[in-house]
Design an enzyme around this catalytic site. Structure first.
Site, mmCIF file in Angstrom:
data_model
loop_
_atom_site.group_PDB
_atom_site.id
_atom_site.type_symbol
_atom_site.label_atom_id
_atom_site.label_comp_id
_atom_site.label_asym_id
_atom_site.label_seq_id
_atom_site.Cartn_x
_atom_site.Cartn_y
_atom_site.Cartn_z
ATOM 1 N N GLU A 114 33.438 51.277 37.005
ATOM 2 C CA GLU A 114 33.519 52.680 37.426
ATOM 3 C C GLU A 114 32.706 53.601 36.517
ATOM 4 O O GLU A 114 32.381 54.716 36.905
ATOM 5 C CB GLU A 114 34.981 53.140 37.529
ATOM 6 C CG GLU A 114 35.727 53.295 36.216
ATOM 7 C CD GLU A 114 36.147 51.971 35.588
ATOM 8 O OE1 GLU A 114 35.993 50.915 36.245
ATOM 9 O OE2 GLU A 114 36.603 51.995 34.430
ATOM 10 N N TYR A 133 29.430 27.042 37.629
ATOM 11 C CA TYR A 133 29.138 28.330 38.268
ATOM 12 C C TYR A 133 28.724 28.164 39.732
ATOM 13 O O TYR A 133 27.621 28.521 40.134
ATOM 14 C CB TYR A 133 28.049 29.050 37.477
ATOM 15 C CG TYR A 133 28.053 30.549 37.656
ATOM 16 C CD1 TYR A 133 29.108 31.330 37.178
ATOM 17 C CD2 TYR A 133 27.009 31.200 38.304
ATOM 18 C CE1 TYR A 133 29.117 32.698 37.338
ATOM 19 C CE2 TYR A 133 27.001 32.574 38.464
ATOM 20 C CZ TYR A 133 28.061 33.308 37.977
ATOM 21 O OH TYR A 133 28.067 34.679 38.140
ATOM 22 N N ASP A 177 27.682 57.911 47.799
ATOM 23 C CA ASP A 177 27.851 56.958 48.886
ATOM 24 C C ASP A 177 29.260 56.416 49.002
ATOM 25 O O ASP A 177 29.535 55.562 49.848
ATOM 26 C CB ASP A 177 26.946 55.761 48.564
ATOM 27 C CG ASP A 177 25.911 55.548 49.623
ATOM 28 O OD1 ASP A 177 25.654 56.504 50.373
ATOM 29 O OD2 ASP A 177 25.380 54.413 49.687
ATOM 30 N N HIS A 230 30.691 35.755 43.364
ATOM 31 C CA HIS A 230 31.084 37.160 43.170
ATOM 32 C C HIS A 230 31.863 37.706 44.369
ATOM 33 O O HIS A 230 32.200 38.886 44.402
ATOM 34 C CB HIS A 230 29.861 38.054 42.947
ATOM 35 C CG HIS A 230 29.118 37.794 41.670
ATOM 36 N ND1 HIS A 230 28.049 36.935 41.592
ATOM 37 C CD2 HIS A 230 29.301 38.270 40.412
ATOM 38 C CE1 HIS A 230 27.589 36.907 40.347
ATOM 39 N NE2 HIS A 230 28.332 37.701 39.610
ATOM 40 N N HIS A 264 33.562 41.804 30.807
ATOM 41 C CA HIS A 264 33.217 40.800 31.829
ATOM 42 C C HIS A 264 32.172 39.831 31.266
ATOM 43 O O HIS A 264 32.358 38.609 31.306
ATOM 44 C CB HIS A 264 32.694 41.504 33.087
ATOM 45 C CG HIS A 264 32.225 40.576 34.173
ATOM 46 N ND1 HIS A 264 32.892 40.418 35.368
ATOM 47 C CD2 HIS A 264 31.144 39.755 34.254
ATOM 48 C CE1 HIS A 264 32.249 39.534 36.124
ATOM 49 N NE2 HIS A 264 31.177 39.120 35.473
ATOM 50 N N GLU A 265 31.082 40.362 30.747
ATOM 51 C CA GLU A 265 29.993 39.497 30.274
ATOM 52 C C GLU A 265 30.440 38.654 29.085
ATOM 53 O O GLU A 265 30.124 37.470 28.995
ATOM 54 C CB GLU A 265 28.754 40.320 29.912
ATOM 55 C CG GLU A 265 28.187 41.185 31.045
ATOM 56 C CD GLU A 265 27.957 40.446 32.352
ATOM 57 O OE1 GLU A 265 27.842 39.208 32.345
ATOM 58 O OE2 GLU A 265 27.920 41.108 33.410
ATOM 59 N N GLU A 295 39.693 48.740 38.340
ATOM 60 C CA GLU A 295 38.350 48.730 38.923
ATOM 61 C C GLU A 295 37.392 48.113 37.911
ATOM 62 O O GLU A 295 37.616 48.189 36.712
ATOM 63 C CB GLU A 295 37.882 50.161 39.190
ATOM 64 C CG GLU A 295 38.831 50.998 40.035
ATOM 65 C CD GLU A 295 38.893 50.519 41.467
ATOM 66 O OE1 GLU A 295 37.862 50.565 42.148
ATOM 67 O OE2 GLU A 295 39.980 50.082 41.901
ATOM 68 N N ASP A 300 42.371 51.157 34.440
ATOM 69 C CA ASP A 300 42.441 51.034 35.896
ATOM 70 C C ASP A 300 42.241 49.578 36.293
ATOM 71 O O ASP A 300 42.109 48.708 35.445
ATOM 72 C CB ASP A 300 41.343 51.891 36.543
ATOM 73 C CG ASP A 300 40.012 51.606 35.870
ATOM 74 O OD1 ASP A 300 39.570 50.439 35.886
ATOM 75 O OD2 ASP A 300 39.411 52.536 35.301
ATOM 76 N N ASP A 341 34.456 47.639 30.709
ATOM 77 C CA ASP A 341 34.841 46.491 31.534
ATOM 78 C C ASP A 341 33.647 45.572 31.811
ATOM 79 O O ASP A 341 33.801 44.360 31.934
ATOM 80 C CB ASP A 341 35.534 46.924 32.839
ATOM 81 C CG ASP A 341 34.793 48.010 33.582
ATOM 82 O OD1 ASP A 341 33.604 48.275 33.280
ATOM 83 O OD2 ASP A 341 35.409 48.622 34.489
ATOM 84 N N ASP A 367 24.715 33.560 46.668
ATOM 85 C CA ASP A 367 25.635 33.873 45.570
ATOM 86 C C ASP A 367 26.339 32.611 45.053
ATOM 87 O O ASP A 367 27.523 32.637 44.743
ATOM 88 C CB ASP A 367 26.646 34.935 46.017
ATOM 89 C CG ASP A 367 27.477 35.477 44.845
ATOM 90 O OD1 ASP A 367 26.944 35.548 43.727
ATOM 91 O OD2 ASP A 367 28.658 35.806 45.072
ATOM 92 N N HIS A 403 32.439 35.722 30.092
ATOM 93 C CA HIS A 403 31.622 34.561 30.494
ATOM 94 C C HIS A 403 31.328 33.683 29.282
ATOM 95 O O HIS A 403 31.296 32.454 29.375
ATOM 96 C CB HIS A 403 30.302 35.014 31.119
ATOM 97 C CG HIS A 403 30.423 35.414 32.573
ATOM 98 N ND1 HIS A 403 31.050 34.634 33.513
ATOM 99 C CD2 HIS A 403 29.975 36.517 33.239
ATOM 100 C CE1 HIS A 403 30.984 35.238 34.699
ATOM 101 N NE2 HIS A 403 30.341 36.377 34.556
ATOM 102 N N GLU A 432 33.920 33.884 37.725
ATOM 103 C CA GLU A 432 33.739 35.316 37.968
ATOM 104 C C GLU A 432 35.060 36.077 37.910
ATOM 105 O O GLU A 432 35.139 37.183 37.379
ATOM 106 C CB GLU A 432 33.086 35.533 39.341
ATOM 107 C CG GLU A 432 31.590 35.532 39.288
ATOM 108 C CD GLU A 432 31.064 36.527 38.270
ATOM 109 O OE1 GLU A 432 31.530 37.675 38.237
ATOM 110 O OE2 GLU A 432 30.193 36.141 37.470
HETATM 111 N N1 ASN Z 1 26.557 40.715 36.045
HETATM 112 C C1 ASN Z 1 26.488 39.445 36.681
HETATM 113 C C2 ASN Z 1 27.661 38.613 36.245
HETATM 114 O O1 ASN Z 1 28.031 38.613 35.104
HETATM 115 C C3 ASN Z 1 25.269 38.707 36.327
HETATM 116 C C4 ASN Z 1 25.143 37.496 37.145
HETATM 117 O O2 ASN Z 1 24.564 37.532 38.158
HETATM 118 N N2 ASN Z 1 25.700 36.380 36.770
HETATM 119 O O3 ASN Z 1 28.230 37.933 37.041
HETATM 120 ZN ZN ZN Z 2 29.914 37.642 36.064
#
Ligand code: ASN
Ligand code: ZN
Length: 548
Positions: A413, A385, A423, A473, A370-371, A410, A408, A366, A468, A374, A394
């Site tokens: 994971e 962004y 934690d 995010h 995700h990357e 998530e 899933d 995942d 952020d 982008h 995001e």
């Molecule tokens: N893993 C993060 C993302 O893809 C890297 C970032 O800070 N943009 O969002």
């Molecule tokens: Zn990202």
């Protein structure tokens, strides 16, 4: 000319816009849109063609850019775009597998692009125009703006690189483009300079330099700084899985044969390559069995890249991130104890984690999805962004992360280290229950006080753009949750179809949450029909998170 409405203008209350800070590259200022609630407001405001739906039989029955422009010229009172010949420039004509054609325009001033202002005209399979959406800035259209820069682009690059403290030896030459940049109520002629580098603090900066006086107007980075707060062949992967890999055998005279993580087995794709960040070379092995412990992050990155490539190809007919077969490149073993992974505008980079909070990030399918998403976004909607467009960027990355990794809802994971797990942090984010995790404490004062990831607009975080990037995010979780709700009703395959269409056919760089709803719902209608179960489910997702 025959013209028949089949649906009234499709607009929603734009209350969400009120929470977008104008400090972003948005061409839609909140006050302009705050009271758009009906067809009438649309016309009166003559501002942004968020979404005009109508059926418009074309005289000449051609789904090309010049007819789309013609249409916009004839409908200028509806869209508010005057002098379309001067103000719009066609940038792309895209056919999809439903037989529809989408013509993209960028607003221009004397031929110079207005940053983020894109308008899309959509044709159905019978070459009739059925809708128009996007954003356009009428003030700029009216203004006289001198578009001859007083600064050279070399000078702008110099200013930009020093403004972001770029290292001297960058891996990539900065690129600059002259644009019109509306910002904080002013309109600037600016160079948009993209500065990308790796090193200890990798970055992908966009710096807007005033082309008249050389001042830095604005800048943002699409890669979060790794301050630890972002908790985050046949080979053997990190978790011991056996993985089939496509590699390349290298034979050099007088040297023994070796193998590299270079996959050229996909027709029309320039290849999948996995590099080692330390050496800058393709990851190499003496045999075709990639079992050594230190190869595991590379094995995972290579394997997962191919899986994600196959997903986009098989499910959406998309050939790589740009749909033109661009090479898919990953760098592994990045930095030291680096708890992150990122797309830097050109390729993916994965850290190995610090071993306690995170393990090698390429182990997560995942995360890879995700990357890589982008990358898909960069080459489609290109969502800015920051603030809501950034949170959409995001969210789409997370949503496709969850769809590709079928198991899933998530994210991450598989990459959490033992300490994180102990934690209770068993993943990075959750689409099904975003609020099961706390946000970073710095962000807490900007939410409703509970400090959880939001799953409803009532829990929206009004973050400044230095935190952020305005919560890209964080507020993404609201859209994530909407997608989850829809996915629960119709399954991940259909969810993927709908969201992919929204991303590639309707969203534009400055789209906000409310536009995303329109784009997603319209996509569901295009594919599955009005009042279909899928249409209902798409709308229901947004209803339940408070986005109208
Ligand atoms: N893993 C993060 C993302 O893809 C890297 C970032 O800070 N943009 O969002
Ligand atoms: Zn990202």
């Amino acid at each position: 000319m025959k013209k028949k409405y089949f649906a009234s203008v499709f607009l929603t209350t734009a209350f969400l816009l009120g929470s977008v800070s104008v400090s972003e590259a948005s061409v839609i200022s909140p006050s302009d849109n705050a009271n758009i609630t009906s067809d009438k407001a649309w016309n009166e405001n003559a501002n942004v063609p968020f979404f005009v739906k109508e059926r418009f039989a074309q005289n000449h029955n051609k789904n090309n850019a010049s007819n789309a422009l013609d249409y916009l010229a004839k409908n200028k009172n509806k869209t508010g775009i005057q002098n379309v010949q001067e103000n719009l420039e066609a940038t792309d004509v895209q056919k999809d597998d439903l037989g529809m054609t989408h013509v993209r325009f960028n607003q221009v001033k004397n031929g110079v692009k207005v940053e983020g202002a894109e308008v899309i005209v959509h044709y159905n399979g019978d070459n009739e125009i059925v809708s128009t959406n996007g954003s356009h800035n009428p003030q700029i259209a009216k203004q006289t703006i001198a578009t001859t820069p007083e600064l050279t682009s070399e000078k702008a690059i110099e200013i930009a690189t020093s403004s972001v403290n770029a290292p001297n030896n960058m891996n990539y030459d900065p690129e600059s483009e002259l644009v019109i940049y509306p910002f904080n109520g002013n309109t600037h002629l600016a160079y948009k300079v993209n500065v990308t580098y790796l090193g200890d603090q990798p970055a992908n900066w966009f710096v807007m330099v005033d082309a008249k006086n050389g001042k830095v107007i604005d800048q943002y980075n699409t890669i979060a700084t790794a301050d630890g707060s972002f908790h985050k062949g046949v080979g053997t992967g990190y978790w011991g899985d056996q993985r089939k890999l496509h590699t390349t055998r290298v034979t050099q005279p007088r040297e023994s044969t070796s193998f590299v993580l270079q996959d050229e087995s996909h027709e029309g794709l320039e290849g999948i390559y996995t590099y080692d960040s330390d050496t800058g070379e393709l990851v190499t092995n003496q045999s075709s069995s990639w079992k050594a412990e230190n190869l595991r992050p590379a094995v995972d990155a290579h394997y997962n890249s191919e899986k994600v490539y196959n997903y986009y190809m098989e499910e959406h007919g998309r050939n790589s991130l740009d749909d033109e077969g661009m090479p898919i490149i990953s760098y592994v073993n990045f930095g030291t104890d680096f708890n992150n992974a990122f797309w830097n505008g050109r390729h993916m980079t994965y850290g190995n984690g610090d071993g306690s909070y995170m393990v090698p990030l390429s182990a997560g399918l995942d995360v890879a999805a995700h990357e890589m998403t982008h990358g898909v976004i960069t080459h489609s909607a290109n969502l800015v962004y920051r603030n809501q467009p950034g949170a959409l960027n995001e969210a789409f990355a997370d949503i496709f992360g969850a769809i590709v990794d079928e198991e899933d809802w998530e994210i991450g994971e598989e990459i959490m280290g033992p300490e994180a797990v102990a934690d209770g942090r068993v993943s990075l984010r959750s689409l099904s229950d975003p609020g099961k995790y706390n946000v970073d404490e710095d962000y807490v004062p900007y939410g409703n006080g509970e400090g959880k990831y939001p799953s409803h607009m009532d829990e929206y975080y009004d973050l400044p753009s230095n935190l952020d990037n305005g919560g890209v995010h964080i507020n993404s979780s609201i859209i994530n949750h909407a997608a989850y709700i829809t996915g629960q009703q119709i399954g991940k395959d259909k969810l993927g179809q709908i969201y992919y269409r929204a991303l590639t056919a309707y969203l534009t760089p400055t789209s906000n949450f409310s536009h995303a709803r329109q784009a997603v719902v319209q996509s569901a209608i295009d594919i599955y029909g009005e009042e279909s179960e899928e249409h209902q489910a798409a709308a229901d997702g947004f209803d339940q998170v408070g986005i109208n």
